[in-house]
Design an enzyme around this catalytic site. Structure first.
Site, PDB file in Angstrom:
ATOM      1  N   CYS A   1       0.829  -1.209   0.000  1.00 28.85           N
ATOM      2  CA  CYS A   1       0.000   0.000   0.000  1.00 28.85           C
ATOM      3  C   CYS A   1       0.868   1.266   0.000  1.00 28.85           C
ATOM      4  O   CYS A   1       1.571   1.534   0.986  1.00 28.85           O
ATOM      5  CB  CYS A   1      -0.907  -0.043   1.235  1.00 28.85           C
ATOM      6  SG  CYS A   1      -1.724   1.493   1.640  1.00 28.85           S
TER       7      CYS A   1
ATOM      8  N   CYS B   1       0.131   3.788   2.789  1.00 27.12           N
ATOM      9  CA  CYS B   1       0.612   3.249   4.068  1.00 27.12           C
ATOM     10  C   CYS B   1       2.092   3.568   4.248  1.00 27.12           C
ATOM     11  O   CYS B   1       2.529   3.971   5.333  1.00 27.12           O
ATOM     12  CB  CYS B   1       0.425   1.731   4.128  1.00 27.12           C
ATOM     13  SG  CYS B   1      -1.286   1.171   4.005  1.00 27.12           S
TER      14      CYS B   1
END
Length: 123
Positions: free
Chosen positions: A30, A33
């Site tokens: 991600c 993230c």
């Protein structure tokens, strides 16, 4: 250092380990993230420098390794942050929304600080 959760039992202990616990539900693949990693690390270090580390802990849960934990908090997007206050989920922030997350953390910290002050006045 933001620690990564290794098991369900570790998670249960972690969310009750300090008055405010910020859980970062993330995935290694991600992009947002990854962008939040240094932000959380900086916040954690700054709080320690300000003497606030007694009340705040940051932990990470890899959703690919701990899908049951993620499902129990309705994590459907990454990153998702859950701010726990005294072991109970208080706020959820979906996405890399730094300002909103910081506001939620500060709100929980204020409650924790107020509770601590009230207890010390009673004694």
């Amino acid at each position: 250092m933001v620690s990564e959760i290794q098991s369900g039992e570790h998670f249960s202990r972690a969310i009750s380990s300090k008055p405010v616990v910020v859980v970062d539900f993330f995935a290694t693949w991600c992009g947002p993230c990854k962008k939040m990693e240094p932000v959380l690390r900086d916040w954690e270090e700054g709080m320690a420098e300000n003497g606030e580390d007694w009340m705040v802990r940051f932990v990470k849960v890899n959703v690919d390794h701990h899908s049951r934990i993620a499902q129990s908090y309705q994590v459907t997007a990454m990153p998702t942050f859950v701010v726990f206050l005294n072991g109970e989920a208080k706020y959820t922030v979906r996405g890399a929304r730094k300002r909103e997350l910081r506001e939620r953390i500060e709100s929980a910290m204020q409650v924790a600080s107020d509770e601590r002050n009230a207890r010390s006045r009673k004694n």
